[in-house]
Design a protein around this motif. Structure first.
Motif, PDB file in Angstrom:
ATOM      1  N   ALA A 379       0.823  -1.205   0.000  1.00 27.73           N
ATOM      2  CA  ALA A 379       0.000   0.000   0.000  1.00 27.73           C
ATOM      3  C   ALA A 379       0.863   1.263   0.000  1.00 27.73           C
ATOM      4  N   ASP A 416       8.190  -4.837   2.929  1.00 31.12           N
ATOM      5  CA  ASP A 416       6.801  -4.733   3.370  1.00 31.12           C
ATOM      6  C   ASP A 416       6.562  -5.635   4.587  1.00 31.12           C
ATOM      7  N   ASN A 423       4.356  -1.879  12.073  1.00 30.85           N
ATOM      8  CA  ASN A 423       3.013  -1.294  12.208  1.00 30.85           C
ATOM      9  C   ASN A 423       2.197  -2.028  13.270  1.00 30.85           C
TER      10      ASN A 423
HETATM   11  N1  ASP Z   1       1.607  -3.551   4.117  1.00 34.83           N
HETATM   12  C1  ASP Z   1       1.507  -2.491   5.079  1.00 34.83           C
HETATM   13  C2  ASP Z   1       0.486  -2.861   6.137  1.00 34.83           C
HETATM   14  O1  ASP Z   1      -0.415  -3.614   5.890  1.00 34.83           O
HETATM   15  C3  ASP Z   1       1.140  -1.189   4.454  1.00 34.83           C
HETATM   16  C4  ASP Z   1       2.293  -0.721   3.599  1.00 34.83           C
HETATM   17  O2  ASP Z   1       3.169  -0.033   4.126  1.00 34.83           O
HETATM   18  O3  ASP Z   1       2.376  -1.036   2.421  1.00 34.83           O
HETATM   19  O4  ASP Z   1       0.575  -2.398   7.256  1.00 34.83           O
END
Ligand code: ASP
Length: 450
Positions: A379, A416, A423
């Motif tokens: 994303a 990612d 995250n």
């Molecule tokens: N893949 C990441 C997420 O789901 C988002 C991204 O940085 O592309 O937290």
């Protein structure tokens, strides 16, 4: 194998996936994608495992938020909870961006002796056709942000995406999490303000749905080893070693910056703000971290994050079901950091000098777009296009940037996986810090008790 604890099974599956992927890549090289082996791996990981996790996301988010807020009539203070949560999100994402900015300015992964790295420039021009095609198609992916600039800027587009035109539309789109969260919060407060049997029955029904979704998530997690094996094998089989080598300094910079945030900043915050032993917390969140690492999707990991936090850490439903679903979309420290490093890297390779004010706008845009991107794989790449569009110096050379975006895309999956884990980990730390500040005692020991 089945007597082993789930996280060991997942870890072993991850290693087997790595081996399988490497063998397939060695044997078939660029044609790996077309082989039946990769087809099977993709089916196990993407179709079955991620598919099942995605299946529960919408009912789980809706029922968690509503049950978490409306299910406890006596526990008010949601305004305070909301402020603390947003404060945590902003603080940690800003720290992450500053770390990214410092690392990329110090390491200069795109430069050699102050000039664009000639090897990288050659590598990009040799593959320019393929990269440009990939780069130009990035913005068109359905990742939650439009690549067209919004007349009211990034903030305008965020608000627009929060208000759904149609409830069913937003409930049928995994990329429309912001609007789903908005509907859920409205519903919860609506139910709280209603009196009478009907509202109580409806709340009980939603609490039932929530319990059901958590049960189903537990079943899906039994398949995690198979899914993780498939996902790892699929990813590695398609990442050619030459890509990895040419982009290694860039990848190292990203991983270093993410590592500082993951291993130093967030544990320190846990220790100082929540008085929780970070090692215990890492250990309680293992399943969620392994899932985020292999799926590269915060949204798909959400059911597991909720389960770990409630069952292993002991955070109340009131706090976890508010902080986590919101965090899975809004709080993306790893993504914000990554966007910043990637945009500066692109500018370095293209020989664009960014002065202080341009770098400041990149910081602000990285913060805003990290709130807006959906928690799905890759994303960030759309957000990178948006940042490049919104900064004058890079917008002027946007066409030329597509080859660089394509090159980033080629090595994106591994980065990612790392940023998604950051995250998810940050969301879980936020929930612990907020829970502690609300006076909750958790299952994890605080350092002084260990
Ligand atoms: N893949 C990441 C997420 O789901 C988002 C991204 O940085 O592309 O937290």
């Amino acid at each position: 194998m089945f007597k082993l604890k789930l996280h060991w099974q997942i870890l072993i599956a991850l290693l087997f996936g790595l081996i399988a992927g490497t063998l397939i890549q060695r044997e078939f090289g660029l044609h790996a994608k077309e082989t039946v082996y990769v087809g099977i791996l993709k089916f196990l990981g993407n179709t079955v495992f991620i598919g099942l996790l995605k299946m529960v996301i919408v009912p789980l988010i809706f029922s968690s938020i509503v049950a978490g807020i409306a299910g406890r009539k006596k526990s008010g203070g949601f305004g305070r909870l909301g402020l603390k949560t947003l404060g945590y999100y902003m603080l940690t994402s800003s720290v992450a961006i500053v770390i990214g900015l410092s690392v990329v300015n110090l390491m200069k992964p795109g430069l050699v002796d102050g000039q664009p790295n000639p090897e990288l420039v050659k590598f990009m021009s040799e593959n320019s056709e393929e990269f440009e095609k990939k780069g130009a198609s990035v913005g068109k992916d359905a990742t939650g942000l439009q690549d067209e600039p919004h007349p009211l800027g990034v903030v305008g587009s965020l608000i627009e995406r929060m208000i759904p035109e149609n409830v069913f539309q937003s409930a049928s789109d995994n990329g429309a999490m912001l609007s789903l969260i908005f509907i859920s919060i409205l519903t919860a407060f609506g139910l709280l303000s209603l009196q009478g049997q009907a509202a109580e029955t409806l709340t009980d029904l939603i609490i039932g749905v929530n319990e059901l979704m958590i049960k189903i998530t537990g079943w899906i997690m039994k398949l995690a080893p198979l899914g993780v094996f498939g996902l790892m094998g699929w990813t590695i089989s398609q990442t050619g070693p030459s890509f990895l080598f040419s982009m290694s300094k860039y990848m190292f910079s990203v991983i270093l910056a993410l590592g500082i945030h993951f291993f130093i900043v967030l544990p320190l915050m846990l220790l100082l703000l929540a008085k929780v032993n970070p090692i215990n917390h890492f250990s309680a969140m293992k399943e969620a971290l392994l899932t985020s690492f292999s799926t590269a999707s915060s949204s798909a990991t959400l059911p597991v994050t909720l389960k770990c936090l409630q069952q292993n850490v002991g955070v109340s439903k009131r706090v976890s079901s508010f902080v986590l679903p919101l965090g899975a979309t809004v709080n993306m420290d790893g993504t914000a950091l990554y966007e910043c490093v990637a945009v500066l890297f692109i500018a370095q390779v293209m020989g664009i000098t960014l002065d202080f004010s341009a770098q400041l706008s990149i910081v602000i845009l990285a913060l805003l777009t990290s709130i807006g991107v959906a928690g799905v794989p890759s994303a960030s790449l759309v957000a990178i296009v948006i940042i490049l569009q919104n900064v004058e110096a890079t917008n002027a050379k946007l066409e030329g940037a597509f080859a660089a975006i394509g090159a980033i895309y080629a090595v994106d999956r591994i980065l990612d996986m790392c940023r998604t884990s950051v995250n998810v980990f940050s969301d879980s730390c936020g929930a612990v810090i907020v829970a502690r500040s609300e006076g909750e005692s958790l299952l994890l020991g605080s350092p002084e008790r260990n």
